[in-house]
Design a protein around this motif. Sequence first.
Motif, PDB file in Angstrom:
ATOM      1  N   SER A 295       0.841  -1.205   0.000  1.00  0.00           N
ATOM      2  CA  SER A 295       0.000   0.000   0.000  1.00  0.00           C
ATOM      3  C   SER A 295       0.868   1.243   0.000  1.00  0.00           C
ATOM      4  O   SER A 295       1.985   1.240   0.525  1.00  0.00           O
ATOM      5  N   ASP A 594     -15.052   8.337   0.212  1.00  0.00           N
ATOM      6  CA  ASP A 594     -13.740   8.743  -0.291  1.00  0.00           C
ATOM      7  C   ASP A 594     -13.044   7.583  -0.992  1.00  0.00           C
ATOM      8  O   ASP A 594     -12.447   7.745  -2.053  1.00  0.00           O
ATOM      9  N   TRP A 595     -13.119   6.406  -0.399  1.00  0.00           N
ATOM     10  CA  TRP A 595     -12.500   5.222  -1.007  1.00  0.00           C
ATOM     11  C   TRP A 595     -13.130   4.943  -2.375  1.00  0.00           C
ATOM     12  O   TRP A 595     -12.417   4.681  -3.354  1.00  0.00           O
ATOM     13  N   GLU A 598     -12.021   7.093  -5.225  1.00  0.00           N
ATOM     14  CA  GLU A 598     -10.619   6.908  -5.623  1.00  0.00           C
ATOM     15  C   GLU A 598      -9.656   7.868  -4.942  1.00  0.00           C
ATOM     16  O   GLU A 598      -8.571   8.154  -5.457  1.00  0.00           O
ATOM     17  N   GLU A 601      -5.068   6.090  -0.974  1.00  0.00           N
ATOM     18  CA  GLU A 601      -5.095   5.391   0.306  1.00  0.00           C
ATOM     19  C   GLU A 601      -4.310   6.135   1.379  1.00  0.00           C
ATOM     20  O   GLU A 601      -4.736   6.195   2.544  1.00  0.00           O
ATOM     21  N   ILE A 604      -6.454   8.901   2.753  1.00  0.00           N
ATOM     22  CA  ILE A 604      -7.504   8.396   3.648  1.00  0.00           C
ATOM     23  C   ILE A 604      -6.926   8.036   5.009  1.00  0.00           C
ATOM     24  O   ILE A 604      -7.499   8.376   6.057  1.00  0.00           O
ATOM     25  N   THR A 605      -5.786   7.348   5.023  1.00  0.00           N
ATOM     26  CA  THR A 605      -5.205   6.967   6.314  1.00  0.00           C
ATOM     27  C   THR A 605      -4.843   8.204   7.135  1.00  0.00           C
ATOM     28  O   THR A 605      -5.033   8.222   8.354  1.00  0.00           O
ATOM     29  N   ILE A 615      -9.014   0.232   6.630  1.00  0.00           N
ATOM     30  CA  ILE A 615      -9.749   0.546   5.407  1.00  0.00           C
ATOM     31  C   ILE A 615     -10.309  -0.736   4.804  1.00  0.00           C
ATOM     32  O   ILE A 615     -11.490  -0.823   4.469  1.00  0.00           O
ATOM     33  N   ARG A 616      -9.446  -1.744   4.678  1.00  0.00           N
ATOM     34  CA  ARG A 616      -9.901  -3.002   4.087  1.00  0.00           C
ATOM     35  C   ARG A 616     -10.990  -3.648   4.934  1.00  0.00           C
ATOM     36  O   ARG A 616     -11.964  -4.182   4.405  1.00  0.00           O
ATOM     37  N   VAL A 619     -14.188  -1.727   4.323  1.00  0.00           N
ATOM     38  CA  VAL A 619     -14.654  -1.991   2.960  1.00  0.00           C
ATOM     39  C   VAL A 619     -15.281  -3.372   2.863  1.00  0.00           C
ATOM     40  O   VAL A 619     -16.360  -3.549   2.279  1.00  0.00           O
ATOM     41  N   GLY A 654     -13.126   0.255  -4.811  1.00  0.00           N
ATOM     42  CA  GLY A 654     -12.587   1.593  -4.598  1.00  0.00           C
ATOM     43  C   GLY A 654     -12.480   2.392  -5.866  1.00  0.00           C
ATOM     44  O   GLY A 654     -11.444   3.026  -6.128  1.00  0.00           O
ATOM     45  N   ARG A 670      -8.160  -0.915  -8.285  1.00  0.00           N
ATOM     46  CA  ARG A 670      -8.534   0.488  -8.489  1.00  0.00           C
ATOM     47  C   ARG A 670      -7.490   1.271  -9.297  1.00  0.00           C
ATOM     48  O   ARG A 670      -7.848   2.018 -10.208  1.00  0.00           O
TER      49      ARG A 670
END
Length: 758
Positions: A295, A594-595, A598, A601, A604-605, A615-616, A619, A654, A670
Amino acid sequence: MDVADIPNVPDWLVEHLQGEGIEELYPPQAEAVEAGVTAGESLVASIPTASGKTLIATLAMIAGIEREDPGTALYIVPLRALASEKRGEFEQFGAHGLDVGVSTGNYESEGGWLADKDIVVATSEKVDSLVRNDAPWLDDLACVVADEVHLVDDAERGPTLEVTLAKLRSLNPALQTVALSATIGNADELAAWLDASLLDSDWRPIDLRKGVHYGDALHLEDGSQERVPVASNEDQPAAIVRDTLEDGGSSLVFVNSRRNAEASARRLGATTESFLTDEERTALAAVASDIRDVSDTDTSDDLAAAVERGAAFHHAGLARRHRSLVEDAFRDRLLKAVSATPTLAAGVNTPSRRVVVRDWRRYDGTAGGMQPLSVLEVHQMMGRAGRPGLDPYGEAVLLAGGHDELDELFERYVWADPEPVQSKLAAEPALRTHILATVASGFARSRAELLDFLDGTLYAEQTPDRERLADVTDEVIAYLEANDFLDRTDTGLAATSLGHTVSRLYLDPMSAAEIIDGLRDVDDRAETSALGLYHLVSRTPDMYELYLRSGDDEEYTMLAYEREDELLGHTPSEFEPEFEDWLSALKTARMLEDWADEVDEDVITDDYGVGPGDIRGKVDTARWLLGAAESLAGELDVDVGPTLREARIRVEHGVGAELVDLAGVRGVGRKRARRLYEAGIETRVDLREADKAVVLAALRNREQTAESILEAAGHSDPSLSEVEPDADVAAATAVQGGSGDGASQRDDSEDQSSLGDF
């Protein structure tokens, strides 16, 4: 006992064990055989970590498969990561004709493909869902193994494991049940509940020495002391790790939060780095590169930087691939020290020379402050110390800052016995799920039959007075009836069509009621947005919400006003106590939006203070709940299907709406979907018929990746031999860089992990 003398197992197993260098059983393993574990007798084995529990399970399962025709063995684990580990252990028997299957997700499936497997490894939640969906192969079970059975004491997972074992034994009263655990305080009660013999042993293949570090000395439980001085530039964990490395060992350091795990790993890297060989540095650089590929986040970069120095951190905020890379490198002795939250003690095989329990208190929101860890949990951590065949002994160390704390830690943990395991089934949240499932799956058709079934649980074993359980049961029945999940009939109780659907979908009935209320609100709206659907599923008990940081109340209250027309169901007043939870759900929904839009990542974090694993996790949960909402919409005849499906696929991959079709191709994801789209490949059909030079360039000249994606799309000739990337597309892709539109960064990076999820 010689392995050649084990009764009721095939010759190939004996030869296999001998080929692995196992000529004699450990004493607890021999006791298990003498207790009849290979003859179909049920057993509770309460023995220390590394004392051979997995081989006891293996003997029981293979003997059961041989004994029954057909015979299937089921191995129940508490965590998905442990399922993968056990699959690796059992797949070695494939050379002898045994077929192993692993199932941990898709709660709506009856797992028909598992019917031909000899050994099935699954989480307790998956097994529960298989029972609800009437998986016929469960009738052929010869043996069920419950690993880490002490987790029936866990408020989240415990009731599911407890009810699942009760149902499996109800389906097949002759079923052999083997329950495995490290030492617990009331193993006799578990044995009585499961009608099993008890094997309670403290034998270990290598000694485990427990103690407390204070000052410059390690004080051991036998009264002896070892000098472990703390230098002026060190803290206690660093001094102990250094001392362990000087003796050729590795260390696990347990701390109480993700942030502390990351900070500890950074500090320990200064100690471990000087002990690395050139070969280890090269190997760790490769591991670090793999970690960065997982990631594009600060968490990934921080972990890779620590790994390059021989240290690492491990917690649930990491992506699954992050965790497996750390675990593998630690088992391979490349990593010298790992700082971890207690998730690592929950069964994953990562032994070390020394275990350091740095933090013996943890924040407990229900208690409003820091609370001591249980003896059982600390002993689980301590049990990771010592690697048979690699270490002469294992050492488990707590840290004291003063003489009084030194005495307290000996009394509280070193000399203490683990607490008794207590059933958590009587809590209403657990009962509403399992009572509906018990009625819907036909295990009980009346209140009396329901109470009779519950009599087969650990709760009933521990609480002879049925009055409390009956009272809570009546409250749950009334709730399920009020929400149209259960009907009272002339003969007793029956699940409604809606109730059957909720049970099959593996939903908490309260989650289903929340979703149903929101779906019924759809009919009054001209349009339904993805945010509204994400907020709907984020309000359910099945979704851990992000909590609100300082200042978030105002921000998300404003967002609620700005987008109130999109939000479904009841909106509480700002002055109602549930408003804060409602806002937390809105924050969670905004992260999911947001995810799906697009946003990168790493943005977002940073924006939400979460890790890649969070996140995962969100999701995956949203995808499941939105899929369940689709089924409920069909049951209710609410016309929201296309919007709901698109929202589900967008959050799953995503991606924006225009990439939904393309992202569904296996291996695309994505970022690759966006690159392909920008190169003019907009659909699955486009990809199937695409110029291979364009595809190769869009995928940044990764030939193997491009070939597998073209094959998955159905391209007539996916081979890329002698294909050169399109120069124009390659140049454009290089300029574009990352994907997504980004989002505003926030300075506050406070840890926003899900409550209850280390």
